[in-house]
Design an enzyme around this catalytic site. Structure first.
Site, PDB file in Angstrom:
ATOM      1  N   GLY A  10       0.895  -1.014  -0.298  1.00  0.00           N
ATOM      2  CA  GLY A  10      -0.135   0.126  -0.033  1.00  0.00           C
ATOM      3  C   GLY A  10       0.884   1.421  -0.083  1.00  0.00           C
ATOM      4  O   GLY A  10       2.775   1.206   0.031  1.00  0.00           O
ATOM      5  N   GLN A  25       3.349  10.359   1.321  1.00  0.00           N
ATOM      6  CA  GLN A  25       4.290   9.348   1.096  1.00  0.00           C
ATOM      7  C   GLN A  25       5.115   9.766   0.133  1.00  0.00           C
ATOM      8  O   GLN A  25       6.804   9.234   0.126  1.00  0.00           O
ATOM      9  CB  GLN A  25       4.318   7.580   1.117  1.00  0.00           C
ATOM     10  CG  GLN A  25       3.649   6.951   2.629  1.00  0.00           C
ATOM     11  CD  GLN A  25       3.330   5.713   2.389  1.00  0.00           C
ATOM     12  OE1 GLN A  25       1.921   4.958   2.070  1.00  0.00           O
ATOM     13  NE2 GLN A  25       4.005   4.750   3.150  1.00  0.00           N
ATOM     14  N   CYS A  64       6.111  -0.082   6.758  1.00  0.00           N
ATOM     15  CA  CYS A  64       5.468   1.226   6.250  1.00  0.00           C
ATOM     16  C   CYS A  64       6.448   1.818   5.168  1.00  0.00           C
ATOM     17  O   CYS A  64       8.014   1.682   5.990  1.00  0.00           O
ATOM     18  CB  CYS A  64       5.380   1.258   7.874  1.00  0.00           C
ATOM     19  SG  CYS A  64       4.971   3.281   6.545  1.00  0.00           S
ATOM     20  N   LEU A  65       6.460   1.350   4.454  1.00  0.00           N
ATOM     21  CA  LEU A  65       7.330   2.279   2.876  1.00  0.00           C
ATOM     22  C   LEU A  65       8.244   3.384   3.185  1.00  0.00           C
ATOM     23  O   LEU A  65       9.599   3.868   3.341  1.00  0.00           O
ATOM     24  CB  LEU A  65       6.916   2.252   1.576  1.00  0.00           C
ATOM     25  CG  LEU A  65       6.158   0.602   0.951  1.00  0.00           C
ATOM     26  CD1 LEU A  65       5.910   1.262  -0.080  1.00  0.00           C
ATOM     27  CD2 LEU A  65       7.344  -0.150   1.012  1.00  0.00           C
ATOM     28  N   HIS A 119      -4.047   1.518   7.493  1.00  0.00           N
ATOM     29  CA  HIS A 119      -2.767   2.005   8.236  1.00  0.00           C
ATOM     30  C   HIS A 119      -2.653   2.808   7.189  1.00  0.00           C
ATOM     31  O   HIS A 119      -2.471   4.118   7.164  1.00  0.00           O
ATOM     32  CB  HIS A 119      -2.332   0.727   7.697  1.00  0.00           C
ATOM     33  CG  HIS A 119      -0.815   0.872   7.525  1.00  0.00           C
ATOM     34  ND1 HIS A 119       0.100   0.928   7.885  1.00  0.00           N
ATOM     35  CD2 HIS A 119      -0.091   1.914   6.518  1.00  0.00           C
ATOM     36  CE1 HIS A 119       1.730   1.229   7.962  1.00  0.00           C
ATOM     37  NE2 HIS A 119       1.719   2.411   6.659  1.00  0.00           N
ATOM     38  N   GLU A 120      -3.702   2.925   5.538  1.00  0.00           N
ATOM     39  CA  GLU A 120      -3.439   4.149   4.220  1.00  0.00           C
ATOM     40  C   GLU A 120      -4.392   5.679   4.320  1.00  0.00           C
ATOM     41  O   GLU A 120      -3.642   6.215   4.555  1.00  0.00           O
ATOM     42  CB  GLU A 120      -4.035   3.664   2.931  1.00  0.00           C
ATOM     43  CG  GLU A 120      -3.078   2.593   2.656  1.00  0.00           C
ATOM     44  CD  GLU A 120      -1.321   2.445   2.271  1.00  0.00           C
ATOM     45  OE1 GLU A 120      -0.876   3.624   2.439  1.00  0.00           O
ATOM     46  OE2 GLU A 120      -0.486   1.839   2.548  1.00  0.00           O
ATOM     47  N   HIS A 141      -2.299   7.134   6.897  1.00  0.00           N
ATOM     48  CA  HIS A 141      -1.592   7.869   6.987  1.00  0.00           C
ATOM     49  C   HIS A 141      -2.206   9.439   5.697  1.00  0.00           C
ATOM     50  O   HIS A 141      -1.287  10.676   6.131  1.00  0.00           O
ATOM     51  CB  HIS A 141      -0.333   7.334   5.327  1.00  0.00           C
ATOM     52  CG  HIS A 141      -0.037   6.678   5.375  1.00  0.00           C
ATOM     53  ND1 HIS A 141       1.187   7.270   5.771  1.00  0.00           N
ATOM     54  CD2 HIS A 141       0.446   5.430   5.304  1.00  0.00           C
ATOM     55  CE1 HIS A 141       2.505   6.185   6.195  1.00  0.00           C
ATOM     56  NE2 HIS A 141       1.656   5.797   5.482  1.00  0.00           N
TER      57      HIS A 141
HETATM   58 ZN    ZN Z   1       2.694   3.479   6.147  1.00  0.00          ZN
END
Ligand code: ZN
Length: 183
Positions: free
Chosen positions: A46, A51, A88-89, A130-131, A134
């Site tokens: 995701g 991000q 998380c990226l 999670h997204e 963000h």
């Molecule tokens: Zn993330």
């Protein structure tokens, strides 16, 4: 389409609530394409617009071989919770147990402005939460139990990416308030 650099924890864009999309135009479709391409390159399950430095309420996912995107999402969550590790990226190499609702129903729009409802359990529900977090400037460390969050923050401070990728002198290292948001 182009792969965009992924912002790491410490970048203020990640803790800034994103704004609603108003124009469902070509620029938005390019953003969605960039998010998908960047997510696949990473690779990740995701990716949210903040991000890649774009403070708009847009995210994409690739879960169980299904790629999706949502614009201006809202979430309904089950009371039933699930356990599981999350990453998380924007926090390379950091994984920790993060409590989430077992089921999530996300309502939003496609990039063409059509209303859409996405319902998921387990990992898809986790990704949707999670997204969406963000988009509210909330990060997965904010959802961890305090002891696990302390461990994660120590790992983050010791990580190479945290010490090299943020040229911005204003770096927050303390956990953020969730601002009272429950989703
Ligand atoms: Zn993330």
């Amino acid at each position: 389409m182009a792969i965009q650099p992924i912002r790491h924890f410490g970048d203020p864009v990640l803790t800034t609530p994103a704004i609603e999309v108003v124009d469902f135009d070509k620029e938005l479709r390019t953003l969605v394409a960039d998010l998908i391409e960047t997510m696949h390159d990473a690779p990740g399950a995701g990716l949210a617009a903040p991000q890649i430095g774009v403070s708009l309420r847009v995210f994409v996912w690739d879960v169980d071989d299904a790629i999706g995107h949502l614009i201006n999402p809202t979430l309904d969550l089950s009371d039933e919770m699930q356990e599981g590790e999350e990453g998380c990226l924007s926090f390379p190499g950091i994984f920790a147990e993060t409590p989430r609702a077992f089921r999530a129903v996300a309502k939003g729009f496609t990039m063409h402005g059509e209303p859409i409802v996405v319902e998921g359990t387990e990992f898809l529900a986790r990704a949707l939460q999670h997204e969406t977090d963000h988009l509210n400037g909330i990060l997965f460390v904010d959802r961890m139990e305090s002891e696990l969050r302390k461990n994660a923050m120590r790992e983050i401070r010791e990580s190479e990416w945290f010490n090299t990728s943020n040229a911005n002198p204003i770096i927050k290292v303390s956990p953020h308030s969730t601002r009272g948001l429950g989703q």
